[in-house]
Scaffold this active site. Structure first.
Site, PDB file in Angstrom:
ATOM      1  N   GLN A   1      11.879 -30.140  33.990  1.00  0.00           N
ATOM      2  CA  GLN A   1      13.150 -30.214  33.270  1.00  0.00           C
ATOM      3  C   GLN A   1      14.245 -29.473  34.035  1.00  0.00           C
ATOM      4  O   GLN A   1      15.387 -29.922  34.106  1.00  0.00           O
ATOM      5  CB  GLN A   1      12.976 -29.654  31.862  1.00  0.00           C
ATOM      6  CG  GLN A   1      14.120 -29.959  30.935  1.00  0.00           C
ATOM      7  CD  GLN A   1      14.396 -31.442  30.851  1.00  0.00           C
ATOM      8  OE1 GLN A   1      13.503 -32.243  30.645  1.00  0.00           O
ATOM      9  NE2 GLN A   1      15.645 -31.818  31.056  1.00  0.00           N
TER      10      GLN A   1
ATOM     11  N   HIS B   1      16.531 -31.165  36.585  1.00  0.00           N
ATOM     12  CA  HIS B   1      17.528 -32.161  36.182  1.00  0.00           C
ATOM     13  C   HIS B   1      18.949 -31.714  36.479  1.00  0.00           C
ATOM     14  O   HIS B   1      19.780 -32.516  36.886  1.00  0.00           O
ATOM     15  CB  HIS B   1      17.394 -32.501  34.700  1.00  0.00           C
ATOM     16  CG  HIS B   1      16.492 -33.661  34.470  1.00  0.00           C
ATOM     17  ND1 HIS B   1      16.771 -34.922  34.926  1.00  0.00           N
ATOM     18  CD2 HIS B   1      15.291 -33.750  33.858  1.00  0.00           C
ATOM     19  CE1 HIS B   1      15.791 -35.741  34.601  1.00  0.00           C
ATOM     20  NE2 HIS B   1      14.868 -35.058  33.960  1.00  0.00           N
TER      21      HIS B   1
ATOM     22  N   GLU C   1      15.149 -31.119  22.615  1.00  0.00           N
ATOM     23  CA  GLU C   1      15.069 -32.539  22.985  1.00  0.00           C
ATOM     24  C   GLU C   1      13.597 -32.897  23.263  1.00  0.00           C
ATOM     25  O   GLU C   1      13.080 -33.874  22.755  1.00  0.00           O
ATOM     26  CB  GLU C   1      15.920 -32.779  24.236  1.00  0.00           C
ATOM     27  CG  GLU C   1      15.874 -34.212  24.726  1.00  0.00           C
ATOM     28  CD  GLU C   1      16.531 -34.369  26.102  1.00  0.00           C
ATOM     29  OE1 GLU C   1      16.791 -33.349  26.772  1.00  0.00           O
ATOM     30  OE2 GLU C   1      16.763 -35.521  26.496  1.00  0.00           O
ATOM     31  N   HIS C   2      12.953 -32.077  24.098  1.00  0.00           N
ATOM     32  CA  HIS C   2      11.523 -32.275  24.377  1.00  0.00           C
ATOM     33  C   HIS C   2      10.761 -31.052  23.912  1.00  0.00           C
ATOM     34  O   HIS C   2      11.160 -29.929  24.218  1.00  0.00           O
ATOM     35  CB  HIS C   2      11.261 -32.427  25.872  1.00  0.00           C
ATOM     36  CG  HIS C   2      12.093 -33.478  26.528  1.00  0.00           C
ATOM     37  ND1 HIS C   2      13.274 -33.188  27.160  1.00  0.00           N
ATOM     38  CD2 HIS C   2      11.897 -34.807  26.660  1.00  0.00           C
ATOM     39  CE1 HIS C   2      13.784 -34.312  27.653  1.00  0.00           C
ATOM     40  NE2 HIS C   2      12.974 -35.312  27.362  1.00  0.00           N
TER      41      HIS C   2
ATOM     42  N   ASP D   1       9.033 -39.480  30.315  1.00  0.00           N
ATOM     43  CA  ASP D   1      10.297 -39.778  31.002  1.00  0.00           C
ATOM     44  C   ASP D   1      10.251 -41.156  31.658  1.00  0.00           C
ATOM     45  O   ASP D   1      11.276 -41.815  31.806  1.00  0.00           O
ATOM     46  CB  ASP D   1      10.569 -38.731  32.090  1.00  0.00           C
ATOM     47  CG  ASP D   1      11.157 -37.456  31.513  1.00  0.00           C
ATOM     48  OD1 ASP D   1      11.533 -37.454  30.333  1.00  0.00           O
ATOM     49  OD2 ASP D   1      11.245 -36.460  32.262  1.00  0.00           O
TER      50      ASP D   1
ATOM     51  N   HIS E   1      35.470 -55.882 -12.475  1.00  0.00           N
ATOM     52  CA  HIS E   1      34.035 -55.732 -12.239  1.00  0.00           C
ATOM     53  C   HIS E   1      33.257 -56.003 -13.523  1.00  0.00           C
ATOM     54  O   HIS E   1      32.257 -56.711 -13.536  1.00  0.00           O
ATOM     55  CB  HIS E   1      33.690 -54.304 -11.788  1.00  0.00           C
ATOM     56  CG  HIS E   1      34.099 -53.961 -10.378  1.00  0.00           C
ATOM     57  ND1 HIS E   1      35.405 -53.915  -9.968  1.00  0.00           N
ATOM     58  CD2 HIS E   1      33.359 -53.632  -9.287  1.00  0.00           C
ATOM     59  CE1 HIS E   1      35.450 -53.568  -8.692  1.00  0.00           C
ATOM     60  NE2 HIS E   1      34.216 -53.393  -8.251  1.00  0.00           N
TER      61      HIS E   1
END
Ligand code: HSO
Ligand code: ZN
Length: 448
Positions: free
Chosen positions: A272, A275, A341-342, A375, A434
């Site tokens: 990670q 990245h 996220e992960h 991934d 209505h």
């Protein structure tokens, strides 16, 4: 240089048992993002110019930002020429394997059959699904080519049956697009590739240009300019476009216990960390001995030094932390609050702990499941909520590419059964038309 190589690549340690919860959550704050005002100031004029100026404006931004000055058309239409997909056998096989797994997993997310429920005798409510017609998929450029992102967005769009799939990705300086991305676009049946990136690509897909197809929804990760542009166009009711979710830098949280393998734990943190310098990686160490902790730290340092992207890793590790916690329950509480996220569970009986996960984009269970399989190739999606948005958003999935349409169908008895409730509520809301829409029918039935 030598001294730089010797500088230890080390995550800061925090002993959660020694500080308050507030102090800890402060420490776990994501690296702050540039203020959205500053970003919008740059993005708004770009969006505006592309909306008004179409292809010409789009191209001039691509010439400027991507330096692709030789580019004369901003769009590549399918069918894509074979020579643009010239790839090695291994790469084709890898893309094909990943494509098949992603397709299988997302096809399994189809709802079996339309829903139909009788809520009262004669009152039938139903729900059916239809694909979003035109989708725009943003595949970032930047420091890495990301054909995997083209698959993660394109395959579910294809499975959902979206009629027009438009892919956008910034071209290289020579005006070309990586053959892996073209091949992925071809596999998912994309109608075109927009050779543009940033806010200008988002604007082109949101409003359409002479050659870019206007889309109904824009999905995909991107930098702060892309995200700001997506948020902006989705707020413009004249654009008529929605987006998947807000996006921030990628992140991982690993929970490891004494059972974990230090080399495996380090390898996940680093995949990670490579990245981007703004990525964040967190290790929750559950009752680890000093020996085990040091073994992990040594692995992080030594494995990092052998990575081509070691400089990016250094940047990321600077604001990443190891948190020592006493129990698995403490770890799960912290993880759920952080909403990663992960989430990687490198702990004993990891599969039994999944029940305790409340907030996370995607969970990787046990020592044989590195995040990188998700991934690329396992079949799950890697387009996931970041920055704590896993508290309220799901990752990209088949549902991201469809609408649910409901329907109701009443018999005359059904209307008799539910009519008085309707008429009473219409009276409360003082919406007489209505009320009468029911009454006129009930009177008609009484006359028969
Ligand atoms: N981990 C990234 C996705 C990715 N990894 C693409 C490699 N390529 C965000 O989920
Ligand atoms: Zn990744």
């Amino acid at each position: 240089d030598q001294t730089k190589n010797e500088e230890r690549i080390l995550m800061q340690r925090i002993d959660a048992t020694a500080i308050s919860e507030e102090e800890l959550s402060k420490q776990l704050q994501r690296p702050s993002q540039k203020s959205s005002d500053a970003i919008l100031k740059i993005v708004l004029p770009i969006v505006d110019e592309v909306r008004k100026g179409g292809d010409k404006a789009l191209l001039s931004y691509t010439h400027k930002f991507e330096k692709a000055t030789s580019l004369t058309s901003p769009v590549l239409k399918a069918p894509f020429p074979k020579e643009l997909m010239d790839l090695s056998e291994e790469t084709i096989r890898a893309i094909d394997t990943s494509f098949n797994n992603i397709k299988t997993f997302h096809a399994a997310q189809r709802e079996e059959k339309p829903l139909s429920v009788e809520t009262m005798p004669g009152v039938v409510c139903g729900r059916f699904t239809r694909p979003i017609e035109r989708v725009g998929l943003y595949v970032p450029g930047g420091t890495a080519v990301l054909p995997s992102t083209a698959l993660m967005l394109g395959v579910p769009a294809m499975v959902a049956g979206c009629e027009k799939i438009v892919l956008a990705s910034p071209p290289r300086a020579d005006g070309s697009i990586s053959p892996e991305i073209v091949y992925a676009a071809h596999k998912v049946g994309a109608e075109s590739i927009v050779l543009a990136g940033g806010a200008q690509a988002v604007a082109a897909m949101a409003y359409g240009t002479e050659s870019v197809t206007k889309v109904d929804k824009i999905l995909g990760p991107g930098n702060q300019f892309v995200t700001a542009a997506k948020m902006h166009v989705s707020n413009d009711t004249n654009a008529g476009v929605s987006i998947d979710m807000p996006a921030g830098p990628s992140e991982v949280l690993v929970i490891a216990d004494e059972d974990s393998n230090p080399a495996f734990v380090a390898s996940d943190l680093l995949s990670q960390a490579e990245h981007g310098v703004d990525s964040q990686v967190i290790l929750l160490a559950v009752g680890l001995t000093e020996e085990k902790l040091q073994a992990i730290e040594t692995q992080v340092h030594e494995q990092a030094l052998r990575l081509p992207r070691v400089d990016i890793v250094r940047g990321c590790i600077k604001h990443s932390v190891t948190v020592q916690v006493k129990s698995l329950d403490d770890a799960m509480r912290i993880s759920n609050e952080y909403a990663p996220e992960h989430l990687i569970l490198q702990i004993k009986d990891a599969d039994k702990v999944v029940d305790k996960v409340m907030n996370a984009g995607s969970v990787f269970i046990g020592e044989w499941t590195p995040e990188s399989v998700g991934d690329y190739s396992a079949g799950v999606n890697h387009s996931l909520p970041t920055y704590g948005f896993a508290k309220q958003y799901s990752g990209v999935n088949l549902g991201s590419f469809v609408k649910h349409i409901t329907c109701s169908n009443l018999t005359s008895d059904g209307l008799r059964n539910v009519g008085s409730a309707v008429m009473q509520l219409a009276k409360v809301e003082q919406l007489e038309a209505h009320r009468r829409a029911v009454e006129i029918r009930l009177n008609y039935l009484d006359m028969k």
